[in-house]
Design a protein around this motif. Structure first.
Motif, PDB file in Angstrom:
ATOM      1  N   PRO A  92       0.813  -1.151   0.093  1.00 48.84           N
ATOM      2  CA  PRO A  92       0.230  -0.179   0.144  1.00 48.84           C
ATOM      3  C   PRO A  92       0.809   1.206  -0.190  1.00 48.84           C
ATOM      4  CG  PRO A  92      -0.542  -1.521   1.751  1.00 48.84           C
ATOM      5  CD  PRO A  92       0.716  -2.048   1.184  1.00 48.84           C
ATOM      6  N   ALA A  93       0.313   2.491  -0.697  1.00 56.62           N
ATOM      7  CA  ALA A  93       1.045   3.639  -0.796  1.00 56.62           C
ATOM      8  C   ALA A  93       0.137   4.804  -0.782  1.00 56.62           C
ATOM      9  CB  ALA A  93       2.163   3.698  -1.761  1.00 56.62           C
ATOM     10  N   THR A  94       0.208   5.908  -0.228  1.00 56.30           N
ATOM     11  CA  THR A  94      -0.655   6.848  -0.298  1.00 56.30           C
ATOM     12  C   THR A  94      -0.410   7.593  -1.662  1.00 56.30           C
ATOM     13  OG1 THR A  94       0.777   8.568   0.763  1.00 56.30           O
ATOM     14  CG2 THR A  94      -0.888   7.155   2.192  1.00 56.30           C
ATOM     15  N   GLU A  97       2.889   9.816  -1.315  1.00 57.01           N
ATOM     16  CA  GLU A  97       3.981   8.796  -1.386  1.00 57.01           C
ATOM     17  C   GLU A  97       4.240   8.589  -2.944  1.00 57.01           C
ATOM     18  OE1 GLU A  97       4.412   6.477   2.870  1.00 57.01           O
ATOM     19  OE2 GLU A  97       2.653   5.594   1.359  1.00 57.01           O
ATOM     20  N   ALA A 136      -4.983   5.746  -0.002  1.00 53.58           N
ATOM     21  CA  ALA A 136      -4.175   4.797  -0.463  1.00 53.58           C
ATOM     22  C   ALA A 136      -4.613   4.776  -2.119  1.00 53.58           C
ATOM     23  CB  ALA A 136      -4.644   3.387   0.097  1.00 53.58           C
TER      24      ALA A 136
ATOM     25  N   THR B 212      -2.688  -0.934   6.879  1.00 51.93           N
ATOM     26  CA  THR B 212      -2.421   0.179   6.518  1.00 51.93           C
ATOM     27  C   THR B 212      -2.821   0.882   5.317  1.00 51.93           C
ATOM     28  OG1 THR B 212      -0.280  -0.908   5.726  1.00 51.93           O
ATOM     29  CG2 THR B 212      -0.143  -0.151   7.923  1.00 51.93           C
ATOM     30  N   ARG B 213      -2.721   2.113   4.966  1.00 48.47           N
ATOM     31  CA  ARG B 213      -2.890   2.691   3.721  1.00 48.47           C
ATOM     32  C   ARG B 213      -1.555   3.149   3.120  1.00 48.47           C
ATOM     33  NH1 ARG B 213      -7.492   6.782   5.302  1.00 48.47           N
ATOM     34  NH2 ARG B 213      -6.369   6.644   7.228  1.00 48.47           N
ATOM     35  N   SER B 214      -0.678   3.521   3.876  1.00 43.95           N
ATOM     36  CA  SER B 214       0.765   3.914   3.494  1.00 43.95           C
ATOM     37  C   SER B 214       1.838   3.099   3.530  1.00 43.95           C
ATOM     38  CB  SER B 214       0.943   5.326   4.188  1.00 43.95           C
ATOM     39  OG  SER B 214       1.645   4.981   5.524  1.00 43.95           O
ATOM     40  N   PHE B 215       2.988   3.537   2.608  1.00 45.43           N
ATOM     41  CA  PHE B 215       3.971   2.618   2.853  1.00 45.43           C
ATOM     42  C   PHE B 215       4.928   2.946   4.083  1.00 45.43           C
ATOM     43  CE2 PHE B 215       8.553   2.112   1.776  1.00 45.43           C
ATOM     44  CZ  PHE B 215       8.410   0.769   0.936  1.00 45.43           C
TER      45      PHE B 215
END
Lengths: 255, 300
Positions: A92-94, A97, A136, B212-215
């Protein structure tokens, strides 16, 4: 005229052993918006990928901002939007990001300062995704993914934008946002080279169209106007001055 | 805490913490680039290093590091140059590495396959003073790379083609990732064993992703899960006399299952909140007119 931003002279390229580009000339001047058109397999994506060095040229010359591409290092001046259906990876990454990756070219050793964070924020505002910054990327629609990819390319503040089918699989709302983003970039003096399957909502922005067919340049000039019968899907383009018995030219533009 | 009174347990716990940090820290980039099984392959190659260490009576940890780094570099080269037949080349490398390990250790004076088993499945009580020094140095390298270069490694692992156009040294960063993974295998070898190393690289990351949503958050939670599992497994193996490697891996998998069960209602609630936040409302389900639905059911 000023020195060209992109110049290709007699470029040949092969994928495997199959020739995909058979000696194309292509020039994009500062401030121009040039569309690269053609049917599937005509070599338009390969042409763009040879400009950025993803596909090695077997022959010919490629220059970016007047520098031979092999020696070109100033990549922060180029914003690239690859042909993708997703901006997501295996973790996952926003949105922030992913877009921050595009700013790396302007940082030293990847250290982000206030100006860099503001640039990322600004790029997200340009594509109308500032309110999704902390979400995300998996949670976005296809069109929003494309907007993330474009924000990533804009984050470095490039002078030249290269986009590979930015409108593929994009919903109508996102198409409008993308057209508006592009219009803004052009008004700020950006140069744009984009691969398109059809002109669509970007048509009024485009100064020049280059049509490829079987790895050769078929047309280089004002964007082809689709009028009357020509506007009908799947029509064949027959040139009256073509030799008798010549096959009608199927550009595939409207199919 | 009588467990801390024994020097061998102090060494074991230190090694366990370092493995818990480094394995997920590298693993997250492997998962991101969808090469989750790379650690497994490197583990196989490292067996040749262990065998050579016995044969030449050098430190098996340093020898395994050397051989697995060479193996990882070779794998990266295969990825560049032999895209089409790459999988066959990698298969040969993996099985060659395993066979080489068994062969060398049997050629070593007084060596037999039983020596290998502590490296295959991990054995905390045999972690020596010099092993700890090696593990500390190698772990420092891994943390330096995975944290210090996180933005660059993220960009390359997310979209290699784009990273190249931003001018990042993509080949160098890919090589560095492969080398760091190889070093991590050597760090973890003594604690979880070569055959289970890959689990500790991948499972904590997969477990963290459920929440999670972020790295950045995935990275932090994966490391937290890694450290909890390695510490928990080590302590359990001391009191219950069970193999540490297997205990650690089973603990991470249990965490994964627990978090998955926990996360399902969480993601549902989040999706509902998102739908409610959208102007005009974005209905999560198709609304079927009541009368129509009744008719369809009659028809069916």
């Amino acid at each position: 005229m000023t020195e060209p931003v992109i110049a290709l002279r007699g470029v040949r390229a092969e994928l495997g052993s199959r020739p995909v580009l058979r000696g194309i000339d292509l020039t994009v001047h500062r401030g121009e918006v040039v569309a690269l058109l053609g049917a599937n397999g005509s070599g338009k994506s390969t042409a763009v990928r040879s400009v950025i060095g993803q596909v090695p040229a077997a022959a010919g010359e490629i220059e970016l901002f007047g520098t031979p591409q092999r020696r070109f290092r100033d990549w922060a001046r180029v914003g690239y939007v690859p042909q993708r259906t997703t901006a997501a990876g295996g973790v996952p990454a926003t949105v922030t990001e992913v877009v921050s990756s595009g700013r790396l070219a302007r940082t030293r050793f990847g250290v982000f300062r206030k100006a860099d964070r503001e640039a990322v924020r600004g790029a997200l505002e340009l594509v109308g995704l500032a309110d999704r910054a902390k979400d995300a990327v998996d949670a976005l629609s296809g069109g929003q993914h494309q907007r993330v990819l474009i924000a990533r390319a804009l984050a470095a503040g490039p002078e030249l934008l290269i986009m590979d089918e930015p409108m593929a699989g994009v919903d109508l709302v996102s198409q409008e946002v993308l057209a508006e983003t592009l219009r803004h970039q052009v008004s700020e003096g950006a140069t744009v080279l984009l691969v398109l399957h059809e002109l669509g909502p970007l048509e009024p922005l485009i100064d020049r169209a280059i049509v490829l067919r079987d790895g050769c340049v078929l047309h280089d000039g004002p964007p082809p106007k689709a009028l009357g019968q020509h506007a009908l899907p799947g029509h064949d383009h027959v040139h009256p001055h073509a030799p008798a018995g010549a096959e009608p030219i199927r550009t595939g533009l409207l199919s | 805490m009588e467990i801390l009174n024994y020097a061998f347990m102090q060494r074991a716990l230190l090694a366990a913490v370092l493995v818990g940090i480094t394995a997920p820290a590298v693993g997250i980039y492997l998962v991101q680039r969808r090469q989750a099984l790379m650690g497994d392959g490197i583990g196989h190659v490292a067996m040749t290093g262990v065998g050579l260490g016995f044969l030449l009576t050098w430190s098996p940890v340093w020898m395994a590091t050397l051989v697995s780094v060479l193996g990882a570099v070779f794998m990266e080269l295969v990825r560049w140059y032999a895209r089409t037949r790459g999988d066959i080349a990698l298969a040969m490398l993996f099985y060659g590495g395993m066979a080489g390990g068994v062969m060398f250790i049997n050629l070593a004076p007084g060596g037999s396959t039983t020596n290998l088993s502590s490296f295959l499945f991990g054995s905390l009580s045999t972690v020596s003073e010099s092993d700890v020094t090696a593990i500390c140095l190698l772990a420092a390298f891994v943390v330096l790379v995975t944290v210090g270069l996180r933005r660059q490694l993220f960009a390359v692992s997310q979209d290699e083609e784009f990273a190249r156009v931003t001018g990042l040294p993509v080949r160098f960063l890919n090589l560095l990732t492969a080398i760091t993974a190889a070093v991590t295998v050597s760090v973890a070898m003594r604690v979880v064993g070569l055959l289970l190393v890959s689990a500790l690289m991948v499972v904590p990351v997969a477990a963290a992703q459920q929440l999670t949503r972020s790295f950045a958050a995935t990275f932090a939670i994966a490391v937290a899960i890694g450290v909890s599992a390695t510490l928990g497994g080590t302590v359990t193996s001391y009191y219950q006399d069970v193999p540490p490697g297997a205990t650690i891996v089973l603990l991470t998998i249990a965490t994964f299952i627990a978090l998955t069960l926990l996360a399902t209602p969480l993601t549902r609630r989040r999706a509902r909140a998102l739908a409610a936040a959208q102007p005009g409302g974005d209905p999560a389900e198709c609304a079927i007119p009541a009368g129509r639905k009744g008719r369809d059911e009659v028809g069916a």
